[in-house]
Design a protein around this motif. Structure first.
Motif, PDB file in Angstrom:
ATOM      1  N   THR A   1      33.510  22.963 -10.136  1.00  0.00           N
ATOM      2  CA  THR A   1      34.403  24.231 -10.665  1.00  0.00           C
ATOM      3  C   THR A   1      35.123  24.711  -9.687  1.00  0.00           C
ATOM      4  O   THR A   1      34.587  25.212  -8.798  1.00  0.00           O
TER       5      THR A   1
ATOM      6  N   GLU B   1      25.976  28.887 -16.391  1.00  0.00           N
ATOM      7  CA  GLU B   1      26.287  28.556 -17.681  1.00  0.00           C
ATOM      8  C   GLU B   1      26.826  27.088 -17.674  1.00  0.00           C
ATOM      9  O   GLU B   1      27.477  26.768 -16.791  1.00  0.00           O
ATOM     10  N   ASP B   2      26.616  26.346 -19.041  1.00  0.00           N
ATOM     11  CA  ASP B   2      27.324  24.763 -19.109  1.00  0.00           C
ATOM     12  C   ASP B   2      28.675  25.040 -19.626  1.00  0.00           C
ATOM     13  O   ASP B   2      29.085  26.250 -19.901  1.00  0.00           O
ATOM     14  N   GLY B   3      29.317  23.910 -19.577  1.00  0.00           N
ATOM     15  CA  GLY B   3      30.687  23.995 -19.947  1.00  0.00           C
ATOM     16  C   GLY B   3      31.943  24.187 -18.882  1.00  0.00           C
ATOM     17  O   GLY B   3      33.026  24.151 -19.551  1.00  0.00           O
ATOM     18  N   HIS B   4      31.473  24.278 -17.980  1.00  0.00           N
ATOM     19  CA  HIS B   4      32.780  24.410 -16.754  1.00  0.00           C
ATOM     20  C   HIS B   4      32.907  23.335 -16.026  1.00  0.00           C
ATOM     21  O   HIS B   4      33.813  23.631 -15.048  1.00  0.00           O
TER      22      HIS B   4
ATOM     23  N   LYS C   1      36.725  22.044 -14.076  1.00  0.00           N
ATOM     24  CA  LYS C   1      37.770  22.761 -14.629  1.00  0.00           C
ATOM     25  C   LYS C   1      38.253  23.726 -13.413  1.00  0.00           C
ATOM     26  O   LYS C   1      37.521  23.960 -12.473  1.00  0.00           O
TER      27      LYS C   1
END
Length: 273
Positions: free
Chosen positions: A120, A171-174, A177
């Protein structure tokens, strides 16, 4: 989880180390200057130089997440050792990496994008801590001398940059990006001086320098010509990204971005005679 934070004694790195540590994580803080590493008990200080990855190769052992800055060495030149750093990180099994961007993408970012890790990129606008450049003249004279007094900035609290980074690392989800990170308001240098004056109870005069005078002042402060050219471009022709407020801090961390007034209250002593 175990994290390796490079640039750990820097403006963002220090906040990041403290936040990850406060959340119960094992933090390794990489620095070239251990004398500046005044961290809470339990933070592991590692001495090394990003321009010489072999100097901190052992620090990757057991690390899950890595935070990188893109400059290294005394001259703060763009890092050219990205391939070596990524190879060491991948060999050690690092899963996530964040990169604090500054300027255009270069060799480090290319190496990160080519790696197998979840990456990220973090793209903050002007740091609120930059206002400390005004402190000496405010203390001594109650005056600020700067160029480009009408420029606009969505400046961001350094701790908010660190908060976004900590969330992305834990945390997951990045993955994949690029996050632009701003504060919650748009300010000019005149606004900043007014807010500082209100906080310390002092009338502060703003004297606007010409571009030539501003260049001379930056040169006297030791900045090289290419950096001065960047300052003139950034301040004189600020791109929309620099003065457009975006809700990244709240979206990623779940709480609003801090205002400049709060930053000044936290650092008021720097401006008091």
């Amino acid at each position: 989880m175990k994290f390796l934070v490079t640039g750990a004694t820097g403006k963002v790195g220090r906040y990041l180390v403290e936040q990850l540590h406060s959340e119960g994580h094992h933090v390794r803080a990489l620095t070239r200057n251990p004398s500046k590493a005044n961290f809470p008990d339990g933070v592991e200080v590692v001495v090394g130089d990003l321009t010489n990855p072999a100097s901190f190769a052992a620090a990757f052992e057991g690390v899950v997440g890595l935070h990188l800055i893109k400059f290294g060495g005394d001259g703060y030149g763009a890092l050219q050792t990205g391939d070596e750093i990524m190879a060491l990180a991948e060999k050690a099994g690092v899963k996530r990496v964040t990169v604090l961007l500054g300027g255009e993408k270069g060799a480090l970012e290319e190496a990160v994008e080519s790696s197998s890790m979840a990456w990220t990129f973090l793209q903050p606008v002007e740091f609120m801590s930059g206002a400390l450049d005004m402190a000496a003249s405010i203390r001594a004279e109650g005056v600020v001398r700067q160029g480009f007094g009408s420029r606009r900035s969505a400046m961001v609290h350094d701790a908010d940059i660190a908060a976004v980074t900590a969330t992305v690392l834990t945390e997951d989800g990045h993955s994949g990006k690029t996050y632009t990170i701003t504060g919650p308001e748009v300010l000019t240098p005149h606004d900043m001086v007014r807010i500082i004056g209100e906080a310390i109870g002092r009338d502060i005069q703003f004297i606007e320098l010409t571009e030539e005078e501003a260049r001379a002042q930056w040169a006297e402060e030791g900045f090289p010509p290419e950096v001065i050219d960047f300052f003139v471009w950034a301040h004189g022709n600020t791109p929309p990204i620099g003065y457009t407020v975006v809700p990244t801090v709240e979206q990623v961390t779940g709480r609003p971005a801090r205002r400049f007034k709060q930053w000044v209250a936290e650092h008021a002593d720097h401006f008091l005679a």
